[in-house]
Design an enzyme around this catalytic site. Structure first.
Site, PDB file in Angstrom:
ATOM      1  N   SER A   1      55.173  -8.670  14.509  1.00 12.18           N
ATOM      2  CA  SER A   1      53.889  -8.182  14.384  1.00 12.18           C
ATOM      3  C   SER A   1      54.131  -8.759  15.914  1.00 12.18           C
ATOM      4  N   SER A   2      52.762  -7.482  16.274  1.00 11.91           N
ATOM      5  CA  SER A   2      52.622  -7.965  18.258  1.00 11.91           C
ATOM      6  C   SER A   2      51.855  -9.947  18.249  1.00 11.91           C
ATOM      7  N   CYS A   3      51.552 -10.083  17.279  1.00 11.74           N
ATOM      8  CA  CYS A   3      50.486 -10.957  17.232  1.00 11.74           C
ATOM      9  C   CYS A   3      51.498 -12.494  17.423  1.00 11.74           C
TER      10      CYS A   3
ATOM     11  N   TYR B   1      50.086 -17.162  11.141  1.00 11.24           N
ATOM     12  CA  TYR B   1      50.900 -16.275  10.596  1.00 11.24           C
ATOM     13  C   TYR B   1      51.811 -15.930  12.230  1.00 11.24           C
TER      14      TYR B   1
ATOM     15  N   LYS C   1      55.488 -15.582  11.409  1.00 13.55           N
ATOM     16  CA  LYS C   1      56.818 -14.630  12.486  1.00 13.55           C
ATOM     17  C   LYS C   1      57.716 -14.991  13.489  1.00 13.55           C
TER      18      LYS C   1
ATOM     19  N   THR D   1      52.932  -3.099  16.726  1.00 12.05           N
ATOM     20  CA  THR D   1      51.460  -3.636  16.997  1.00 12.05           C
ATOM     21  C   THR D   1      50.749  -2.756  15.926  1.00 12.05           C
ATOM     22  N   ASN D   2      49.109  -2.633  16.712  1.00 10.02           N
ATOM     23  CA  ASN D   2      48.336  -2.160  14.644  1.00 10.02           C
ATOM     24  C   ASN D   2      48.455  -0.800  14.344  1.00 10.02           C
ATOM     25  N   LEU D   3      49.047  -1.115  12.830  1.00 10.95           N
ATOM     26  CA  LEU D   3      49.415   0.164  12.626  1.00 10.95           C
ATOM     27  C   LEU D   3      47.910   0.615  11.360  1.00 10.95           C
TER      28      LEU D   3
ATOM     29  N   HIS E   1      42.394  -4.353   8.119  1.00 10.16           N
ATOM     30  CA  HIS E   1      42.655  -3.984   9.565  1.00 10.16           C
ATOM     31  C   HIS E   1      41.548  -3.511  10.606  1.00 10.16           C
TER      32      HIS E   1
HETATM   33  N1  LIG Z   1      49.378  -3.220   8.978  1.00 13.07           N
HETATM   34  C1  LIG Z   1      49.400  -3.834  10.436  1.00 13.07           C
HETATM   35  O1  LIG Z   1      48.624  -3.760  11.196  1.00 13.07           O
HETATM   36  C2  LIG Z   1      50.392  -4.516  10.959  1.00 13.07           C
HETATM   37  C3  LIG Z   1      51.817  -5.081   9.869  1.00 13.07           C
HETATM   38  N2  LIG Z   1      53.212  -5.621  10.490  1.00 13.07           N
HETATM   39  C4  LIG Z   1      53.749  -6.067   9.217  1.00 13.07           C
HETATM   40  O2  LIG Z   1      54.170  -4.820   8.168  1.00 13.07           O
HETATM   41  C5  LIG Z   1      54.718  -5.716   7.572  1.00 13.07           C
HETATM   42  C6  LIG Z   1      53.778  -4.900   6.469  1.00 13.07           C
HETATM   43  O3  LIG Z   1      52.121  -5.088   6.159  1.00 13.07           O
HETATM   44  P1  LIG Z   1      51.333  -3.416   5.419  1.00 13.07           P
HETATM   45  O4  LIG Z   1      52.447  -2.715   4.734  1.00 13.07           O
HETATM   46  O5  LIG Z   1      50.694  -3.647   6.403  1.00 13.07           O
HETATM   47  O6  LIG Z   1      51.234  -4.745   4.091  1.00 13.07           O
HETATM   48  P2  LIG Z   1      50.496  -5.058   3.155  1.00 13.07           P
HETATM   49  O7  LIG Z   1      48.961  -5.725   3.088  1.00 13.07           O
HETATM   50  O8  LIG Z   1      49.961  -3.903   2.950  1.00 13.07           O
HETATM   51  O9  LIG Z   1      51.778  -4.595   2.199  1.00 13.07           O
HETATM   52  C7  LIG Z   1      52.830  -5.476   2.173  1.00 13.07           C
HETATM   53  C8  LIG Z   1      53.180  -5.898   0.685  1.00 13.07           C
HETATM   54  O10 LIG Z   1      53.861  -6.885   0.681  1.00 13.07           O
HETATM   55  C9  LIG Z   1      53.708  -7.180  -0.533  1.00 13.07           C
HETATM   56  N3  LIG Z   1      53.587  -8.713  -1.158  1.00 13.07           N
HETATM   57  C10 LIG Z   1      53.132  -9.999  -0.757  1.00 13.07           C
HETATM   58  N4  LIG Z   1      52.640 -11.122  -1.238  1.00 13.07           N
HETATM   59  C11 LIG Z   1      54.528 -11.203  -1.980  1.00 13.07           C
HETATM   60  C12 LIG Z   1      55.121 -11.453  -2.796  1.00 13.07           C
HETATM   61  N5  LIG Z   1      54.356 -13.305  -2.597  1.00 13.07           N
HETATM   62  N6  LIG Z   1      55.686 -11.397  -3.468  1.00 13.07           N
HETATM   63  C13 LIG Z   1      55.821 -10.004  -3.766  1.00 13.07           C
HETATM   64  N7  LIG Z   1      55.727  -8.782  -2.720  1.00 13.07           N
HETATM   65  C14 LIG Z   1      54.586  -9.375  -1.999  1.00 13.07           C
HETATM   66  C15 LIG Z   1      52.848  -7.150  -1.461  1.00 13.07           C
HETATM   67  O11 LIG Z   1      52.130  -6.063  -2.655  1.00 13.07           O
HETATM   68  P3  LIG Z   1      50.962  -6.803  -3.537  1.00 13.07           P
HETATM   69  O12 LIG Z   1      50.916  -4.522  -3.268  1.00 13.07           O
HETATM   70  O13 LIG Z   1      51.375  -7.019  -4.644  1.00 13.07           O
HETATM   71  O14 LIG Z   1      49.935  -7.262  -2.756  1.00 13.07           O
HETATM   72  C16 LIG Z   1      52.679  -5.547  -0.618  1.00 13.07           C
HETATM   73  O15 LIG Z   1      53.090  -4.735  -1.031  1.00 13.07           O
HETATM   74  C17 LIG Z   1      53.907  -7.066   7.107  1.00 13.07           C
HETATM   75  O16 LIG Z   1      55.228  -7.596   7.457  1.00 13.07           O
HETATM   76  C18 LIG Z   1      53.099  -7.221   8.182  1.00 13.07           C
HETATM   77  O17 LIG Z   1      53.303  -8.520   9.176  1.00 13.07           O
HETATM   78  C19 LIG Z   1      53.240  -5.671  11.772  1.00 13.07           C
HETATM   79  C20 LIG Z   1      51.846  -5.137  12.753  1.00 13.07           C
HETATM   80  C21 LIG Z   1      50.773  -4.449  12.315  1.00 13.07           C
HETATM   81  C1  LIG Z   2      48.094  -6.103  14.148  1.00 13.72           C
HETATM   82  C2  LIG Z   2      48.805  -7.298  14.038  1.00 13.72           C
HETATM   83  O1  LIG Z   2      46.811  -7.513  14.314  1.00 13.72           O
HETATM   84  C3  LIG Z   2      45.757  -7.965  13.517  1.00 13.72           C
HETATM   85  O2  LIG Z   2      44.761  -8.566  14.869  1.00 13.72           O
HETATM   86  P1  LIG Z   2      44.119  -7.429  15.543  1.00 13.72           P
HETATM   87  O3  LIG Z   2      43.934  -6.801  16.046  1.00 13.72           O
HETATM   88  O4  LIG Z   2      42.923  -7.786  15.886  1.00 13.72           O
HETATM   89  O5  LIG Z   2      43.210  -7.310  13.617  1.00 13.72           O
HETATM   90  P2  LIG Z   2      41.646  -6.023  13.509  1.00 13.72           P
HETATM   91  O6  LIG Z   2      42.786  -4.799  13.123  1.00 13.72           O
HETATM   92  O7  LIG Z   2      41.566  -7.076  12.119  1.00 13.72           O
HETATM   93  O8  LIG Z   2      40.802  -5.627  14.625  1.00 13.72           O
HETATM   94  C4  LIG Z   2      40.167  -6.574  14.908  1.00 13.72           C
HETATM   95  C5  LIG Z   2      39.175  -6.061  16.464  1.00 13.72           C
HETATM   96  O9  LIG Z   2      38.371  -4.966  15.727  1.00 13.72           O
HETATM   97  C6  LIG Z   2      37.423  -5.618  15.949  1.00 13.72           C
HETATM   98  N1  LIG Z   2      36.287  -4.881  14.847  1.00 13.72           N
HETATM   99  C7  LIG Z   2      35.099  -4.475  14.622  1.00 13.72           C
HETATM  100  N2  LIG Z   2      35.071  -4.051  13.204  1.00 13.72           N
HETATM  101  C8  LIG Z   2      35.632  -4.419  12.782  1.00 13.72           C
HETATM  102  C9  LIG Z   2      35.815  -4.758  11.298  1.00 13.72           C
HETATM  103  O10 LIG Z   2      35.265  -3.699  10.859  1.00 13.72           O
HETATM  104  N3  LIG Z   2      37.497  -5.083  10.727  1.00 13.72           N
HETATM  105  C10 LIG Z   2      37.510  -5.474  11.488  1.00 13.72           C
HETATM  106  N4  LIG Z   2      39.049  -5.986  10.973  1.00 13.72           N
HETATM  107  N5  LIG Z   2      37.654  -5.606  13.142  1.00 13.72           N
HETATM  108  C11 LIG Z   2      36.369  -4.947  12.954  1.00 13.72           C
HETATM  109  C12 LIG Z   2      36.825  -6.882  15.907  1.00 13.72           C
HETATM  110  O11 LIG Z   2      35.865  -7.435  16.698  1.00 13.72           O
HETATM  111  C13 LIG Z   2      38.651  -7.810  16.984  1.00 13.72           C
HETATM  112  O12 LIG Z   2      38.300  -6.820  18.026  1.00 13.72           O
HETATM  113  C14 LIG Z   2      46.795  -9.515  12.332  1.00 13.72           C
HETATM  114  O13 LIG Z   2      45.405  -9.719  11.789  1.00 13.72           O
HETATM  115  C15 LIG Z   2      47.658  -9.096  12.013  1.00 13.72           C
HETATM  116  O14 LIG Z   2      47.539  -8.856  11.020  1.00 13.72           O
HETATM  117  C16 LIG Z   2      48.863  -8.829  12.823  1.00 13.72           C
HETATM  118  O15 LIG Z   2      49.246  -8.286  12.814  1.00 13.72           O
END
Ligand SMILES: NC(=O)C1=CN([C@@H]2O[C@H](COP(=O)(O)OP(=O)(O)OC[C@H]3O[C@@H](n4cnc5c(N)ncnc54)[C@H](OP(=O)(O)O)[C@@H]3O)[C@@H](O)[C@H]2O)C=CC1
Ligand SMILES: C[C@H]1O[C@H](OP(=O)(O)OP(=O)(O)OC[C@H]2O[C@@H](n3cnc4c(=O)[nH]c(N)nc43)[C@H](O)[C@@H]2O)[C@@H](O)[C@@H](O)C1=O
Length: 323
Positions: free
Chosen positions: A114-116, A143, A147, A171-173, A186
């Site tokens: 992740s970008s984190c 987290y 990562k 990045t954020n998806l 998110h």
């Molecule tokens: N979403 C975003 O903005 C971003 C995501 N990423 C990375 O992308 C990847 C996927 O993220 P994303 O799809 O958004 O996450 P989701 O939460 O949508 O999906 C995560 C999946 O992992 C499964 N999972 C979690 N814990 C376990 C476990 N113990 N055993 C088996 N399966 C498990 C969940 O299963 P279940 O459905 O049962 O909960 C779910 O299907 C992650 O590595 C995340 O860090 C990186 C950057 C941005």
């Molecule tokens: C994707 C990457 O980066 C993620 O971090 P993040 O980008 O900070 O997470 P976020 O998507 O929740 O955006 C947060 C921003 O958005 C504003 N904000 C406004 N209103 C709402 C609101 O209603 N919900 C949320 N969540 N945020 C809000 C909030 O104030 C802040 O400025 C990690 O969690 C991690 O998952 C990771 O891998």
């Protein structure tokens, strides 16, 4: 499989870990266009934090390649609620899957970070070289450390055992199949849901967290999935690769864009008790671009596609986080 060589997916057995999630489900959609066998295992049959179960599954199923998209994931509001889970679960998942993949002779594995992983105040745009050069954002430090450990573990398997394990840092998806829970989601799914519900309710206002001044980069998940297949095929090296969109937007401008797409015309109010988090985290994805990949969705188009999907999913009663 020789390190550094292109990888042909034809006829391969490919495990998508986390197949029900935002990213995993997009990778399954993208792989449906390939001549390969897609293997999946839900948490109810394979808890990836259980080392013995993961070893047994890999020994039985013998995947050729793995997309590691399973993780404990959440938006800024989720991390503070479960710091153990974000660190412990993600460490176990990545360690168990990579170790079992090694024992089962998996030919190639792509780990999703992740970008984190980058410092809270990294120089922008953020290059892969910024890793570990300054403190992380405390809000999601556990987290991020998990990562970073994951990408380092992939590099270690490459160095010690010659395993073709690679790492992508998205990045954020956003997109179809996202988590729409207002507590753990998110920002973009949260804003789409809030605007939708405010429009339907005829509300005069819609609440957002923080000041709205933070900047974020957003990549549609189908573009990410395409980048993951591209990297699985054409990238084999020990460096992690940024997968960004290339532009960022302030949360306030994002809200305006979402409200235009959704059709909510009310005012915005701020819950300033909620954090802004990292002020800006625009990634430098030039290494990926140099390999020949670029995203296809624009942000407005991607939000519109996601909202159309959301309306259909709500009608079907099939939305994560709206239970
Ligand atoms: N979403 C975003 O903005 C971003 C995501 N990423 C990375 O992308 C990847 C996927 O993220 P994303 O799809 O958004 O996450 P989701 O939460 O949508 O999906 C995560 C999946 O992992 C499964 N999972 C979690 N814990 C376990 C476990 N113990 N055993 C088996 N399966 C498990 C969940 O299963 P279940 O459905 O049962 O909960 C779910 O299907 C992650 O590595 C995340 O860090 C990186 C950057 C941005
Ligand atoms: C994707 C990457 O980066 C993620 O971090 P993040 O980008 O900070 O997470 P976020 O998507 O929740 O955006 C947060 C921003 O958005 C504003 N904000 C406004 N209103 C709402 C609101 O209603 N919900 C949320 N969540 N945020 C809000 C909030 O104030 C802040 O400025 C990690 O969690 C991690 O998952 C990771 O891998």
């Amino acid at each position: 499989m020789a390190l550094g060589e292109p990888y042909d997916l034809t006829g391969k057995r490919i495990f998508v870990a986390g197949h029900r999630g935002l990213v995993g489900s997009a990778i399954v959609r993208r792989l449906a266009r390939e001549d390969c066998v897609i293997l999946t295992a839900g948490r109810e049959t394979l808890d990836l934090t259980d080392q013995a179960a993961v070893r047994d599954w890999f020994a039985a199923e013998r995947p050729d390649a793995v997309f590691l998209a399973a993780a404990k994931v959440g938006g800024i509001g989720a991390h503070g609620q479960a710091p153990v889970d974000f660190l412990h679960d993600n460490l176990l998942i990545e360690a168990n899957v990579m170790e079992a993949a090694h024992r089962a002779d998996v030919e190639k594995l792509l780990f999703l970070g992740s970008s984190c992983i980058y410092p809270k105040h990294a120089d922008q745009p953020i290059s892969e070289d910024a890793l570990l050069t300054a403190p992380l954002d405390p809000i999601h430090e556990g987290y991020a450390i998990a990562k970073i450990a994951g990408l380092k573990l992939a590099q270690a398997y490459r160095a010690q055992h010659g395993r073709d394990f690679i790492s992508a840092m998205p990045t954020n998806l956003y997109g179809p199949g996202d988590n729409f829970s207002l507590q753990s989601s998110h920002v973009l799914p949260a804003l789409i849901r809030k605007a939708h519900e405010a429009k339907l309710a005829g509300d005069e206002t819609m609440e957002i967290w923080g000041t709205g001044s933070a900047l974020r980069e957003f990549l549609h998940v189908d573009d990410l999935a395409d980048a993951c297949v591209f990297l699985m095929r054409d990238y084999s090296d020990d460096g992690h690769i940024n997968v960004g969109f290339g532009e960022d937007i302030s949360i306030l401008e994002l809200v305006k864009l979402v409200n235009e797409v959704v059709g909510f015309e009310g005012a915005i109010v701020h819950d300033r008790s909620k954090p802004d988090g990292t002020p800006k985290k625009l990634m430098d994805s030039s290494r990926l671009h140099a390999l020949g990949w670029r995203p296809s969705y624009g942000l407005r188009e991607g939000i519109a596609q996601t909202y159309a999907w959301l309306e259909e999913a709500i009608a079907a009663g099939d939305i994560r986080g709206l239970e």
